[in-house]
Design an enzyme around this catalytic site. Structure first.
Site, PDB file in Angstrom:
ATOM      1  CG  HIS A  25     -20.379   6.618   2.247  1.00  0.00           C
ATOM      2  ND1 HIS A  25     -19.656   5.463   2.010  1.00  0.00           N
ATOM      3  CD2 HIS A  25     -21.372   6.281   3.092  1.00  0.00           C
ATOM      4  CE1 HIS A  25     -20.195   4.466   2.702  1.00  0.00           C
ATOM      5  NE2 HIS A  25     -21.232   4.938   3.368  1.00  0.00           N
ATOM      6  CG  MET A  52     -14.242   0.513  -5.631  1.00  0.00           C
ATOM      7  SD  MET A  52     -15.489   1.063  -4.428  1.00  0.00           S
ATOM      8  CE  MET A  52     -15.905  -0.511  -3.662  1.00  0.00           C
ATOM      9  NE  ARG A  57      -3.593   0.086   2.581  1.00  0.00           N
ATOM     10  CZ  ARG A  57      -4.092   0.435   3.772  1.00  0.00           C
ATOM     11  NH1 ARG A  57      -3.927  -0.343   4.812  1.00  0.00           N
ATOM     12  NH2 ARG A  57      -4.760   1.561   3.908  1.00  0.00           N
ATOM     13  CD  GLU A 104     -23.845   8.901  -4.766  1.00  0.00           C
ATOM     14  OE1 GLU A 104     -22.690   8.898  -5.233  1.00  0.00           O
ATOM     15  OE2 GLU A 104     -24.458   7.851  -4.474  1.00  0.00           O
ATOM     16  CB  ILE A 137      -8.617   1.763   2.344  1.00  0.00           C
ATOM     17  CG1 ILE A 137     -10.087   1.351   2.207  1.00  0.00           C
ATOM     18  CG2 ILE A 137      -8.379   2.526   3.647  1.00  0.00           C
ATOM     19  CD1 ILE A 137     -10.536   0.322   3.231  1.00  0.00           C
TER      20      ILE A 137
HETATM   21  C1  GRF Z   1     -21.243   6.121  -5.778  1.00  0.00           C
HETATM   22  O1  GRF Z   1     -22.429   5.594  -5.253  1.00  0.00           O
HETATM   23  C2  GRF Z   1     -20.420   6.754  -4.675  1.00  0.00           C
HETATM   24  O2  GRF Z   1     -21.204   7.340  -3.678  1.00  0.00           O
HETATM   25  C3  GRF Z   1     -19.669   5.568  -4.132  1.00  0.00           C
HETATM   26  O3  GRF Z   1     -19.348   4.789  -5.255  1.00  0.00           O
HETATM   27  C4  GRF Z   1     -20.306   5.034  -6.278  1.00  0.00           C
HETATM   28  C5  GRF Z   1     -19.533   5.467  -7.480  1.00  0.00           C
HETATM   29  O4  GRF Z   1     -20.352   5.615  -8.618  1.00  0.00           O
HETATM   30  N1  GRF Z   1     -18.516   5.994  -3.386  1.00  0.00           N
HETATM   31  P1  GRF Z   1     -19.782   6.314  -9.912  1.00  0.00           P
HETATM   32  O5  GRF Z   1     -18.546   5.527 -10.344  1.00  0.00           O
HETATM   33  O6  GRF Z   1     -19.433   7.716  -9.561  1.00  0.00           O
HETATM   34  O7  GRF Z   1     -20.882   6.217 -10.930  1.00  0.00           O
END
Ligand code: GRF
Length: 222
Positions: free
Chosen positions: A118, A99, A74, A183, A101
């Protein structure tokens, strides 16, 4: 928006993705306005086949693939990401469906300069599959959160949240779509606040200068 922001006043942002990149798209679309206080300088994916890379290229934004599997650990992976961001002159980072950390060392090198989105109303439902878990828990209101990234997962100061109802016949897919639409409104707004210097952080509390609260959501509606 009104008067354009002087180009050298626009904060340079690196967006990190792993997949489809719909939140990236909302940031690219916002930054296409010269009056928006940030520009997307670089998009980095840890996966070469992430569709978000196509979106970035179509918007004329530089891309890089930093594959975590190519690094011994990492620390080495984080160092490669850090170097790519600094080489591109990035001042802020937006995680958008990234994805991986980060190590505390990486996060501490970008204090109050990394945002994440999130798909839950934090601090409820950290981690994965949060829309399904909200339905299973019987929540009647769900939503999304933009927060400042700290070394603790999904735990940094909350900058902005949007709420949506959970309907009786919701599936994971239908609730996820309703949250995702919010979002796409929330993330560009939150990045604009940070990029224009309106955010103050005091401990685990973030406030936005000039922000007002004028909405209340009841679910179900009486
Ligand atoms: C979204 O739901 C975000 O909140 C989460 O991962 C998803 C990513 O979607 N962290 P995208 O790749 O932006 O369409």
């Amino acid at each position: 928006m009104s008067a354009p922001v002087a180009p050298d006043a626009r904060k340079r942002v690196g967006v990190l993705i792993s997949g489809r990149g719909s939140n990236l798209q909302s940031l690219l679309d916002a930054a296409a306005d010269p009056a928006y206080p940030a520009e997307i300088a670089l998009v980095i994916s840890n996966k070469a086949d992430a569709y978000g890379l196509v979106r970035a290229r179509e918007a004329g934004v530089a891309t890089a693939v930093v594959d975590h599997k190519a690094y011994a650990g990492r620390d080495a992976f984080d160092a490669a990401i850090d170097a790519a961001l600094r080489d591109a002159g990035c001042e802020l980072i937006c995680l958008a469906g990234f994805m991986r950390i980060f190590t505390p060392g990486f996060v501490n090198r970008w204090p109050n300069r990394i945002l994440n989105i999130h798909p839950s109303l934090l601090p409820s439902f950290t981690g994965l599959h949060v829309q399904r878990r909200a339905i299973e828990a019987g929540a009647t209101i769900a939503g999304c959160t933009v927060h400042i990234v700290t070394p603790d997962l999904d735990a940094g100061p909350i900058l902005a949240q949007a709420a949506v109802p959970v309907l009786a016949d919701d599936t994971e897919a239908s609730l996820s779509a309703r949250i995702l639409a919010q979002e796409h409104r929330l993330y560009p707004a939150a990045l604009a606040w940070l990029a224009s210097g309106r955010v103050r952080v005091d401990g685990n509390r973030a406030t936005v200068d000039g922000a007002t609260a004028d909405g209340v959501l009841l679910s179900p509606q009486p």
